[in-house]
Design a protein around this motif. Structure first.
Motif, mmCIF file in Angstrom:
data_model
loop_
_atom_site.group_PDB
_atom_site.id
_atom_site.type_symbol
_atom_site.label_atom_id
_atom_site.label_comp_id
_atom_site.label_asym_id
_atom_site.label_seq_id
_atom_site.Cartn_x
_atom_site.Cartn_y
_atom_site.Cartn_z
ATOM 1 N N GLU A 60 0.834 -1.198 0.000
ATOM 2 C CA GLU A 60 0.000 0.000 0.000
ATOM 3 C C GLU A 60 0.876 1.257 0.000
ATOM 4 O O GLU A 60 0.631 2.204 -0.760
ATOM 5 C CB GLU A 60 -0.899 -0.018 1.245
ATOM 6 C CG GLU A 60 -1.973 1.041 1.279
ATOM 7 C CD GLU A 60 -2.985 0.887 0.169
ATOM 8 O OE1 GLU A 60 -3.245 -0.238 -0.255
ATOM 9 O OE2 GLU A 60 -3.491 1.930 -0.298
ATOM 10 N N VAL A 61 1.886 1.252 0.848
ATOM 11 C CA VAL A 61 2.763 2.422 0.956
ATOM 12 C C VAL A 61 3.523 2.632 -0.365
ATOM 13 O O VAL A 61 3.655 3.757 -0.849
ATOM 14 C CB VAL A 61 3.756 2.253 2.133
ATOM 15 C CG1 VAL A 61 4.767 3.386 2.157
ATOM 16 C CG2 VAL A 61 2.995 2.208 3.455
ATOM 17 N N TYR A 62 3.959 1.541 -0.941
ATOM 18 C CA TYR A 62 4.677 1.634 -2.222
ATOM 19 C C TYR A 62 3.766 2.223 -3.300
ATOM 20 O O TYR A 62 4.168 3.126 -4.051
ATOM 21 C CB TYR A 62 5.165 0.246 -2.623
ATOM 22 C CG TYR A 62 5.791 0.193 -3.992
ATOM 23 C CD1 TYR A 62 6.978 0.885 -4.272
ATOM 24 C CD2 TYR A 62 5.216 -0.540 -5.024
ATOM 25 C CE1 TYR A 62 7.557 0.843 -5.530
ATOM 26 C CE2 TYR A 62 5.798 -0.584 -6.287
ATOM 27 C CZ TYR A 62 6.959 0.100 -6.534
ATOM 28 O OH TYR A 62 7.526 0.055 -7.785
ATOM 29 N N ALA A 63 2.525 1.707 -3.356
ATOM 30 C CA ALA A 63 1.591 2.176 -4.386
ATOM 31 C C ALA A 63 1.288 3.661 -4.239
ATOM 32 O O ALA A 63 0.979 4.336 -5.210
ATOM 33 C CB ALA A 63 0.298 1.365 -4.313
ATOM 34 N N ARG A 64 1.391 4.168 -3.027
ATOM 35 C CA ARG A 64 1.044 5.574 -2.792
ATOM 36 C C ARG A 64 2.264 6.464 -2.610
ATOM 37 O O ARG A 64 2.153 7.602 -2.167
ATOM 38 C CB ARG A 64 0.106 5.685 -1.576
ATOM 39 C CG ARG A 64 -1.207 4.977 -1.825
ATOM 40 C CD ARG A 64 -2.223 5.155 -0.747
ATOM 41 N NE ARG A 64 -3.385 4.322 -1.026
ATOM 42 C CZ ARG A 64 -4.380 4.666 -1.838
ATOM 43 N NH1 ARG A 64 -4.373 5.829 -2.426
ATOM 44 N NH2 ARG A 64 -5.391 3.832 -2.055
ATOM 45 N N GLY A 65 3.430 5.903 -2.926
ATOM 46 C CA GLY A 65 4.631 6.738 -2.962
ATOM 47 C C GLY A 65 5.205 7.125 -1.624
ATOM 48 O O GLY A 65 5.787 8.197 -1.483
ATOM 49 N N GLY A 66 5.080 6.239 -0.641
ATOM 50 C CA GLY A 66 5.643 6.537 0.673
ATOM 51 C C GLY A 66 6.865 5.693 0.966
ATOM 52 O O GLY A 66 7.419 5.031 0.071
ATOM 53 N N ILE A 67 7.310 5.764 2.213
ATOM 54 C CA ILE A 67 8.430 4.942 2.662
ATOM 55 C C ILE A 67 7.998 4.234 3.946
ATOM 56 O O ILE A 67 7.288 4.820 4.774
ATOM 57 C CB ILE A 67 9.704 5.792 2.867
ATOM 58 C CG1 ILE A 67 10.870 4.896 3.293
ATOM 59 C CG2 ILE A 67 9.493 6.910 3.879
ATOM 60 C CD1 ILE A 67 12.203 5.627 3.264
ATOM 61 N N TYR A 68 8.443 2.991 4.102
ATOM 62 C CA TYR A 68 7.926 2.157 5.186
ATOM 63 C C TYR A 68 9.072 1.351 5.795
ATOM 64 O O TYR A 68 9.759 0.622 5.081
ATOM 65 C CB TYR A 68 6.851 1.239 4.620
ATOM 66 C CG TYR A 68 6.187 0.288 5.594
ATOM 67 C CD1 TYR A 68 5.737 0.728 6.833
ATOM 68 C CD2 TYR A 68 5.966 -1.038 5.258
ATOM 69 C CE1 TYR A 68 5.101 -0.142 7.708
ATOM 70 C CE2 TYR A 68 5.323 -1.918 6.120
ATOM 71 C CZ TYR A 68 4.897 -1.469 7.344
ATOM 72 O OH TYR A 68 4.265 -2.321 8.215
ATOM 73 N N VAL A 69 9.272 1.487 7.085
ATOM 74 C CA VAL A 69 10.285 0.695 7.789
ATOM 75 C C VAL A 69 9.560 -0.171 8.811
ATOM 76 O O VAL A 69 8.802 0.346 9.639
ATOM 77 C CB VAL A 69 11.317 1.590 8.508
ATOM 78 C CG1 VAL A 69 12.464 0.734 9.046
ATOM 79 C CG2 VAL A 69 11.865 2.655 7.568
ATOM 80 N N GLN A 70 9.799 -1.470 8.749
ATOM 81 C CA GLN A 70 8.987 -2.380 9.576
ATOM 82 C C GLN A 70 9.790 -3.529 10.146
ATOM 83 O O GLN A 70 10.993 -3.629 9.921
ATOM 84 C CB GLN A 70 7.787 -2.871 8.755
ATOM 85 C CG GLN A 70 8.083 -3.255 7.323
ATOM 86 C CD GLN A 70 8.607 -4.652 7.141
ATOM 87 O OE1 GLN A 70 8.682 -5.416 8.087
ATOM 88 N NE2 GLN A 70 9.005 -5.006 5.930
ATOM 89 N N MET A 71 9.094 -4.402 10.850
ATOM 90 C CA MET A 71 9.787 -5.477 11.565
ATOM 91 C C MET A 71 9.128 -6.833 11.339
ATOM 92 O O MET A 71 8.998 -7.637 12.262
ATOM 93 C CB MET A 71 9.855 -5.159 13.069
ATOM 94 C CG MET A 71 8.537 -4.932 13.760
ATOM 95 S SD MET A 71 7.881 -3.301 13.488
ATOM 96 C CE MET A 71 8.632 -2.337 14.759
ATOM 97 N N ALA A 72 8.734 -7.103 10.090
ATOM 98 C CA ALA A 72 8.111 -8.396 9.783
ATOM 99 C C ALA A 72 9.133 -9.518 9.871
ATOM 100 O O ALA A 72 10.323 -9.304 9.659
ATOM 101 C CB ALA A 72 7.516 -8.360 8.379
ATOM 102 N N GLY A 73 8.649 -10.720 10.157
ATOM 103 C CA GLY A 73 9.548 -11.872 10.194
ATOM 104 C C GLY A 73 9.555 -12.642 8.881
ATOM 105 O O GLY A 73 10.474 -13.404 8.606
ATOM 106 N N ALA A 74 8.523 -12.453 8.063
ATOM 107 C CA ALA A 74 8.387 -13.261 6.840
ATOM 108 C C ALA A 74 9.497 -12.961 5.843
ATOM 109 O O ALA A 74 9.821 -11.802 5.588
ATOM 110 C CB ALA A 74 7.023 -12.993 6.206
ATOM 111 N N ASP A 75 10.064 -14.014 5.265
ATOM 112 C CA ASP A 75 11.128 -13.854 4.272
ATOM 113 C C ASP A 75 10.688 -12.997 3.084
ATOM 114 O O ASP A 75 11.478 -12.236 2.527
ATOM 115 C CB ASP A 75 11.550 -15.239 3.742
ATOM 116 C CG ASP A 75 12.306 -16.032 4.781
ATOM 117 O OD1 ASP A 75 12.767 -15.426 5.764
ATOM 118 O OD2 ASP A 75 12.438 -17.259 4.617
ATOM 119 N N GLU A 76 9.422 -13.143 2.689
ATOM 120 C CA GLU A 76 8.945 -12.460 1.482
ATOM 121 C C GLU A 76 9.105 -10.944 1.562
ATOM 122 O O GLU A 76 9.192 -10.262 0.552
ATOM 123 C CB GLU A 76 7.457 -12.755 1.237
ATOM 124 C CG GLU A 76 7.100 -14.207 1.138
ATOM 125 C CD GLU A 76 6.654 -14.764 2.478
ATOM 126 O OE1 GLU A 76 7.454 -14.703 3.439
ATOM 127 O OE2 GLU A 76 5.528 -15.261 2.560
#
Lengths: 403, 321
Positions: free
Chosen positions: A118-134
């Protein structure tokens, strides 16, 4: 009379809006000279206990920095209630209606994967802490950055040192959560065992809703493994460890919880259950580093205690974003993304680097060994670091095709 | 729970006008994406309202059809490159067919056994979603749905355009249910709800009527699922979890099942109140539960019945149920 009626009608009209309008919209006031940073956490619902601590870490980081490039930081909290759909809707809302472009945080991988798109589609930047490899693998994108390690790193930073430490431990048994993250851990464990010529004598799957594991433990015991590797997360890890110990498994078998959250889980287990158990974790307060000391000071000031993984993780994602903005010299998203790629900084685990190819933060993952109560130097000294390893898939093998 | 009379099922009526007004003012009162969510869940709730209000069937499984519609929409938009309109039509049709097929089995039992069957099928749907993770994305959800869509040549992408789409879809579903209730078919459903045995004795094929009602409700839920997927650009796994079935059932009971308008009232109330409460307390669901208890005990007709009671008291006539 007319005036009264108008007043009543106005109030009635305004009431639902006031009720419905989330805090982040109500906060909208004078925005000049401020930079809004939105954080997506589950403060209610199933994952509230995790989201609350992560949120504290991020919020304290924003308070610590206070300003960046002369702009006052404004922390905008989004409670997704543990629902990925709700997270996406609320991110849509802040991005389209408040023009916020800088987003951080997540409470589970499903939320992160949805929000990063969602953030990519709307031109933002996102820093997160997911565990999933994908997240930094096949679903990677230009807007998305991840601080903690993925399952490949967790396995390789724990299983390999353990194999080196116990070369005679030939037979491994796994108990795995039957969900994407558990499967991902299992696949990586199998790959390492295969490479090392060790025997995977069996695996038991449990579901996300399981709380009772005696059947799985009994099956594992019957296989007489040298090592029991637990491939799940959260409270299920604690329950499997407790039940394996109560079945006496610790006497003849090394127990490894590949993924743990460290201190908070050690506190929940107590020293009697931690003693002699191996744990993998992303952060340990006892590791001394400049960045770690900053986190420790901030958390000490807030709680009077040492930071746990969730505090540090929440802090770290905010730190990555803010250091990127500082380095870029602007909060313009493409410039911040460019600045972050390859950036090295002093993070909670020491010197950390953002890998440009997949936007994964390269940092240590720890193999820890729980110690007896008599050996604890203080109330938080539950374990020793056995190995600190930066074990990451080469970028070309992550499946990331940066878009 | 429902308290309909032949007069209550007039179509269109004051209720229709009130619903149109609510839909028209909502985006001015609440954030547009929230308004879209209200409209989507109102559509889903309509399926429960139809079943429970019109024919007296309590379903704990409408989330299955919602989820099915959502995943089908996601796959058709993403992999088949189908347009939004045909996709939504197919999601509605698929929800109808699935519910109809399951309905054939479910209506063989009544009362608590019917309820348990709806619950069991809903659970099966959730585990099927997890098992088919290569298709559904498993617990990560179905991602990468197209961001730009159009409907009859009009671009659908901005929050307002999505609201117009979801509100329009709800209005269509609402009018269809109103029309259905006002029809002879609706009268038979009411008769079944009031006295199933007597309806059967009068020669009506009760099972067929029930299957038809279950199928129509499934289609409405499928439409809601399709709208949700298109709106989010993503299918969250929650869409097929049991919780979603419970949520729309709670919305229906809060709003009131005596009128299809109760679905909108329930969705508006639940969505806005949960939004406000979740900021106050992490365990906000407990407050919703208290509210539900209060409504069941003291306002069994739901919030919509307040309007009817007021109209009856001050206007001397029913403003519809």
């Amino acid at each position: 009379m007319t005036i009264e009626r108008r007043t009543i009608l106005k109030s009635l009209a305004a009431a639902p809006a006031a009720l419905a309008m989330p805090a982040y919209l109500r906060q909208a006031s004078a925005q000049g000279g401020t930079l809004d940073i939105a954080a997506v956490y589950s403060l209610s619902g199933t994952f509230a206990n995790v989201g609350t601590l992560l949120n504290s870490g991020s919020k304290w980081a924003i308070e610590k920095y206070d300003t960046v490039l002369g702009k006052k930081l404004n922390y905008v909290l989004i409670d997704d209630r543990g629902d990925a759909g709700e997270a996406v809707r609320r991110v849509q809302e802040v991005m389209t209606q408040r023009g916020i472009r800088h987003i951080l945080g997540c409470t589970n991988s499903a939320i992160a994967l949805a929000v990063q798109k969602e953030v990519y589609a709307r031109g933002g930047i996102y820093v997160q802490m997911a565990g999933a490899d994908e997240s930094t693998g096949k679903d990677c994108n230009k807007s998305n950055f991840r601080w903690p390690v993925a399952s490949y790193s967790a396995v390789n930073a724990t299983v390999r040192p353990l194999i080196e430490k116990f070369p005679d431990a030939k037979k491994w048994y796994t108990i795995t959560g039957q969900y994407v993250f558990g499967d991902s851990l299992l696949t990586n464990v199998k790959d390492v065992l295969k490479e090392k010529g060790l025997q995977h004598v069996g695996n038991s799957y449990h579901s996300l809703s399981d709380r009772e594991y005696s059947g799985y433990i009994a099956t594992a015991l019957a296989a007489q493994p040298d090592v029991l590797a637990i491939c799940n997360f959260g409270n299920q890890t604690l329950d499997v460890v407790r039940q394996a110990i109560s079945y006496g498994m610790k006497r003849n078998t090394k127990i490894l919880a590949v993924w743990s959250t460290g201190l908070d889980q050690f506190q929940a287990l107590g020293p009697e259950n931690c003693d002699g158990i191996y744990f993998g974790c992303n952060f340990w307060h006892g590791v001394d580093s400049p960045g770690g000391r900053v986190v420790a000071e901030v958390v000490k000031a807030k709680t009077g205690d040492v930071p746990n993984y969730l505090h540090a993780c929440g802090y770290a994602v905010a730190q990555v974003l803010l250091e990127g903005i500082k380095k870029a010299g602007t909060d313009d998203v493409p410039a911040v993304i460019k600045a972050l790629e390859g950036m090295t900084y002093e993070g909670p685990t020491g010197t950390e680097t953002v890998r440009p190819e997949d936007h994964q933060v390269i940092k240590d993952y720890y193999l820890m060994l729980g110690k007896a109560k008599s050996a604890m130097k203080d109330k938080n000294d539950f374990a020793d670091v056995v190995a600190a390893t930066k074990a990451f898939l080469p970028p070309e093998k992550t499946g990331c095709k940066m878009s | 729970m429902a308290s309909s009379t032949p007069q209550a099922w007039r179509f269109p009526d004051l209720t229709t006008a009130i619903v149109v007004v609510i839909l028209a003012v909502m985006p001015f009162l609440v954030p547009t994406t929230l308004a879209s969510q209200v409209a989507i869940f109102a559509t889903a709730t309509l399926s429960v309202t139809l079943l429970l209000g019109s024919v007296g069937l309590l379903s704990f499984g409408q989330g299955l059809y919602l989820g099915f519609g959502a995943y089908l929409t996601g796959l058709l938009l993403r992999d088949a490159g189908l347009g939004l309109l045909p996709t939504l039509v197919l999601a509605t049709t698929a929800g109808t067919v699935l519910a109809g097929l399951l309905g054939i089995l479910m209506v063989r039992r009544q009362g608590v056994y019917f309820v348990m069957l709806t619950l069991a099928f809903a659970q099966m749907g959730y585990f099927a979603m997890l098992s088919l993770k290569d298709i559904t994305g498993g617990e990560n959800g179905l991602t990468d749905l197209p961001r730009t869509m159009s409907l009859a040549g009009l671009p659908i992408g901005s929050p307002l355009s999505f609201y117009l789409l979801t509100a329009g879809a709800f209005l269509l579903a609402f009018l269809a249910v109103q029309r259905l209730n006002a029809s002879p078919f609706g009268s038979v459903l009411t008769a079944i709800r009031e006295n199933e045995g007597r309806s059967e004795a009068m020669g009506y094929d009760v099972k067929r009527y029930k299957i038809a009602a279950v199928a129509i409700a499934g289609g409405i839920a499928g439409l809601a699922g399709g709208l949700h997927a298109a709106f989010l650009g993503f299918v969250p796994p929650n869409d097929i979890e049991l919780e979603i079935s419970q949520r729309i059932l709670v919305m229906a009971i809060i709003g009131g099942v005596g009128s299809p308008a109760g679905a909108l009232v329930g969705s508006v109330f639940y969505t806005l109140v949960s939004e406000a409460l979740s900021e106050l307390w992490a365990r906000w669901m407990a407050l919703i539960a208290l509210l539900l208890i209060a409504i069941v005990l003291y306002l069994p007709g739901g919030l919509w019945s307040i309007g009817r009671r007021l109209a009856e008291r001050f206007g001397g006539r029913s403003a519809d149920a």
